[in-house]
Design a protein around this motif. Structure first.
Motif, PDB file in Angstrom:
ATOM      1  N   ARG A 271       0.823  -1.226   0.000  1.00 27.55           N
ATOM      2  CA  ARG A 271       0.000   0.000   0.000  1.00 27.55           C
ATOM      3  C   ARG A 271       0.854   1.272   0.000  1.00 27.55           C
ATOM      4  O   ARG A 271       0.614   2.200   0.733  1.00 27.55           O
ATOM      5  CB  ARG A 271      -0.953   0.004   1.207  1.00 27.55           C
TER       6      ARG A 271
ATOM      7  N   SER B 195       4.048   1.470   0.849  1.00 26.55           N
ATOM      8  CA  SER B 195       5.171   1.441   1.790  1.00 26.55           C
ATOM      9  C   SER B 195       6.491   1.326   1.031  1.00 26.55           C
ATOM     10  O   SER B 195       6.557   0.724  -0.039  1.00 26.55           O
ATOM     11  CB  SER B 195       5.059   0.228   2.728  1.00 26.55           C
TER      12      SER B 195
ATOM     13  N   GLY C 201       5.687   3.535   6.303  1.00 23.45           N
ATOM     14  CA  GLY C 201       4.389   2.924   6.043  1.00 23.45           C
ATOM     15  C   GLY C 201       3.483   3.815   5.228  1.00 23.45           C
ATOM     16  O   GLY C 201       3.801   4.983   4.969  1.00 23.45           O
ATOM     17  N   PRO C 202       2.334   3.303   4.815  1.00 27.22           N
ATOM     18  CA  PRO C 202       1.385   4.093   4.010  1.00 27.22           C
ATOM     19  C   PRO C 202       0.878   5.329   4.731  1.00 27.22           C
ATOM     20  O   PRO C 202       0.459   6.302   4.099  1.00 27.22           O
ATOM     21  CB  PRO C 202       0.243   3.106   3.721  1.00 27.22           C
ATOM     22  N   ASP C 203       0.942   5.326   6.064  1.00 27.55           N
ATOM     23  CA  ASP C 203       0.506   6.486   6.838  1.00 27.55           C
ATOM     24  C   ASP C 203       1.650   7.473   7.080  1.00 27.55           C
ATOM     25  O   ASP C 203       1.483   8.478   7.757  1.00 27.55           O
ATOM     26  CB  ASP C 203      -0.059   6.037   8.188  1.00 27.55           C
ATOM     27  N   GLY C 204       2.847   7.175   6.534  1.00 27.39           N
ATOM     28  CA  GLY C 204       3.994   8.075   6.694  1.00 27.39           C
ATOM     29  C   GLY C 204       4.815   7.803   7.934  1.00 27.39           C
ATOM     30  O   GLY C 204       5.877   8.403   8.113  1.00 27.39           O
ATOM     31  N   ASN C 205       4.325   6.918   8.792  1.00 27.26           N
ATOM     32  CA  ASN C 205       5.098   6.590   9.999  1.00 27.26           C
ATOM     33  C   ASN C 205       6.340   5.788   9.639  1.00 27.26           C
ATOM     34  O   ASN C 205       6.307   4.940   8.748  1.00 27.26           O
ATOM     35  CB  ASN C 205       4.239   5.789  10.988  1.00 27.26           C
ATOM     36  N   GLU C 206       7.415   6.054  10.375  1.00 29.60           N
ATOM     37  CA  GLU C 206       8.682   5.377  10.101  1.00 29.60           C
ATOM     38  C   GLU C 206       9.029   4.402  11.215  1.00 29.60           C
ATOM     39  O   GLU C 206       8.781   4.664  12.395  1.00 29.60           O
ATOM     40  CB  GLU C 206       9.822   6.404   9.992  1.00 29.60           C
TER      41      GLU C 206
END
Ligand code: SF4
Ligand code: SF4
Length: 104
Positions: free
Chosen positions: A67, A69, A86-91
């Motif tokens: 997704r 990533s 990740g797809p939410d921008g979290n690293e």
């Protein structure tokens, strides 16, 4: 799954081209590296580990739930940081000490 190379960040150093086992990377007319036949990349990550300019990102395919990533590396002396976005921008960061490679 495949890599993408950011031509703005690529210095043209050629380190990635020397390690690709599929000979998929080449120098374009501007001196930057590009990938031929992206679908032939099997994601060995050798080129990513060699790039000191954060110019190569490895995208995780939809077939494995990627997704959007991607991951890339950052070098810091003997430390190799694997940064997964990740797809939410979290690293998330996984750090490997290359001087202890035989311990893994
Ligand atoms: S290792 Fe990185 S900076 Fe060097 S040629 Fe490859 S993509 Fe460009
Ligand atoms: S991930 Fe491996 S196969 Fe794909 S371009 Fe980089 S070195 Fe070549």
């Amino acid at each position: 799954m495949s890599i993408r190379i950011d031509s703005q960040k690529c210095s043209g150093c050629g380190r990635c081209r020397q390690v690709c086992p599929g000979n998929l990377l080449y120098q374009d007319e501007t001196g930057k590296t590009e990938i031929r036949y992206p679908k032939d990349c099997w994601g060995c990550t050798s080129c990513i580990k060699e790039c000191c300019f954060n110019a190569i990102k490895y995208y995780l395919g939809a077939d494995i739930g990627g997704r959007g990533s991607f991951l890339y590396t950052r070098q810091e002396g003997n430390l190799l940081h694997w940064i997964i976005v990740g797809p939410d921008g979290n690293e998330r960061v996984i750090t490997i000490d290359k001087s202890q490679a035989n311990a893994y």
